[in-house]
Design a protein around this motif. Structure first.
Motif, PDB file in Angstrom:
ATOM      1  N   GLU A 104       0.836  -1.202   0.000  1.00 29.74           N
ATOM      2  CA  GLU A 104       0.000   0.000   0.000  1.00 29.74           C
ATOM      3  C   GLU A 104       0.872   1.253   0.000  1.00 29.74           C
ATOM      4  O   GLU A 104       0.619   2.207  -0.752  1.00 29.74           O
ATOM      5  CB  GLU A 104      -0.933  -0.012   1.206  1.00 29.74           C
ATOM      6  N   ALA A 105       1.922   1.246   0.813  1.00 29.63           N
ATOM      7  CA  ALA A 105       2.834   2.398   0.879  1.00 29.63           C
ATOM      8  C   ALA A 105       3.551   2.607  -0.449  1.00 29.63           C
ATOM      9  O   ALA A 105       3.769   3.752  -0.874  1.00 29.63           O
ATOM     10  CB  ALA A 105       3.841   2.199   2.009  1.00 29.63           C
ATOM     11  N   GLN A 106       3.898   1.541  -1.128  1.00 29.20           N
ATOM     12  CA  GLN A 106       4.553   1.664  -2.433  1.00 29.20           C
ATOM     13  C   GLN A 106       3.600   2.271  -3.461  1.00 29.20           C
ATOM     14  O   GLN A 106       4.005   3.087  -4.300  1.00 29.20           O
ATOM     15  CB  GLN A 106       5.066   0.302  -2.887  1.00 29.20           C
ATOM     16  N   GLU A 107       2.328   1.911  -3.394  1.00 35.27           N
ATOM     17  CA  GLU A 107       1.338   2.511  -4.296  1.00 35.27           C
ATOM     18  C   GLU A 107       1.158   3.989  -3.971  1.00 35.27           C
ATOM     19  O   GLU A 107       1.021   4.823  -4.881  1.00 35.27           O
ATOM     20  CB  GLU A 107      -0.005   1.768  -4.200  1.00 35.27           C
ATOM     21  N   VAL A 129      -2.564   2.173  13.343  1.00 37.27           N
ATOM     22  CA  VAL A 129      -2.182   3.554  13.047  1.00 37.27           C
ATOM     23  C   VAL A 129      -0.680   3.788  13.188  1.00 37.27           C
ATOM     24  O   VAL A 129      -0.038   4.325  12.280  1.00 37.27           O
ATOM     25  CB  VAL A 129      -2.978   4.553  13.921  1.00 37.27           C
ATOM     26  N   SER A 130      -0.085   3.418  14.298  1.00 38.19           N
ATOM     27  CA  SER A 130       1.337   3.703  14.537  1.00 38.19           C
ATOM     28  C   SER A 130       2.233   2.982  13.541  1.00 38.19           C
ATOM     29  O   SER A 130       3.167   3.571  12.979  1.00 38.19           O
ATOM     30  CB  SER A 130       1.732   3.318  15.961  1.00 38.19           C
ATOM     31  N   ARG A 131       1.967   1.718  13.310  1.00 42.48           N
ATOM     32  CA  ARG A 131       2.794   0.950  12.380  1.00 42.48           C
ATOM     33  C   ARG A 131       2.589   1.458  10.951  1.00 42.48           C
ATOM     34  O   ARG A 131       3.533   1.580  10.169  1.00 42.48           O
ATOM     35  CB  ARG A 131       2.482  -0.543  12.478  1.00 42.48           C
ATOM     36  N   ALA A 132       1.348   1.787  10.593  1.00 42.65           N
ATOM     37  CA  ALA A 132       1.080   2.321   9.260  1.00 42.65           C
ATOM     38  C   ALA A 132       1.808   3.649   9.060  1.00 42.65           C
ATOM     39  O   ALA A 132       2.377   3.895   7.990  1.00 42.65           O
ATOM     40  CB  ALA A 132      -0.427   2.498   9.049  1.00 42.65           C
ATOM     41  N   ARG A 133       1.831   4.490  10.078  1.00 38.17           N
ATOM     42  CA  ARG A 133       2.555   5.764   9.985  1.00 38.17           C
ATOM     43  C   ARG A 133       4.028   5.498   9.689  1.00 38.17           C
ATOM     44  O   ARG A 133       4.625   6.127   8.829  1.00 38.17           O
ATOM     45  CB  ARG A 133       2.414   6.564  11.277  1.00 38.17           C
ATOM     46  N   TYR A 134       4.614   4.542  10.400  1.00 38.41           N
ATOM     47  CA  TYR A 134       6.025   4.207  10.207  1.00 38.41           C
ATOM     48  C   TYR A 134       6.283   3.719   8.780  1.00 38.41           C
ATOM     49  O   TYR A 134       7.200   4.184   8.105  1.00 38.41           O
ATOM     50  CB  TYR A 134       6.459   3.158  11.236  1.00 38.41           C
TER      51      TYR A 134
END
Length: 178
Positions: A104-107, A129-134
């Motif tokens: 998702e982050a690469q997209e 939330v915290s891990r996604a932010r990282y």
């Protein structure tokens, strides 16, 4: 037996310490005040409330574009409500590759480069939330506004989230780059 008892007490203390340390990371993560952004990105999963929240934020005018991770696959007809609906704003859905928050982050990185995004609102469920932010911040250099959608409750759910999110953090820390 005294050594075994001591080891048991140490294990209990360690579990309690980890439980307390996880409260600000998983149960009450840092979220950000909402303000207009270039896009709203809803990370995938099966708690569909997050997709409703993304739609609501777009309807309120926080961003002209809504990007939805269809991480449950093209066969999930519930997602058609979001991905095939008609709205007054642009909605794009994608299947992450790889099928993870990293995908998702690469997209997000690809689309930010293509469309010039400098600020995005990211919606996911509370313990993520915290891990996604990282993870997203490793791929996106712009400003992140993290928003938490409602999550389940109960001991079973939170025990699983502590295990799952902690394992995900370990994997994220070991994964170099975006």
């Amino acid at each position: 037996m005294p050594g075994l008892r001591r080891a048991g007490l140490l294990l209990i203390a360690l579990v309690a310490l980890l439980g307390v340390a996880g409260v600000p990371v998983y149960i009450h993560p840092q979220t950000d005040p909402l303000r207009p952004a270039d896009a709203i990105v809803v990370l995938g999963g099966t708690a569909y409330e997050r997709f409703d929240l993304g739609l609501d934020l777009a309807r309120q005018g926080y961003a002209p574009e809504l990007l939805i991770s269809r991480s449950t696959g093209n066969d999930d007809t519930v997602m058609d409500k979001y991905c095939a609906g008609r709205f007054d704003f642009t909605v794009h859905c994608f299947i992450p590759d790889p099928w993870t928050t990293d995908g998702e982050a690469q997209e997000i990185r690809r689309r930010a480069a293509r469309f010039g995004w400098r600020h995005i609102i990211v919606v996911t469920y509370t313990p993520h939330v915290s891990r996604a932010r990282y993870i997203v911040s490793k791929c996106f250099d712009g400003e992140l506004t993290m928003v938490a959608s409602p999550s389940e409750s109960g001991v079973k759910f939170w025990t699983w989230m502590y295990i799952r999110q902690s394992g995900g953090y370990i994997r994220a820390f070991l994964h170099r780059g975006c």
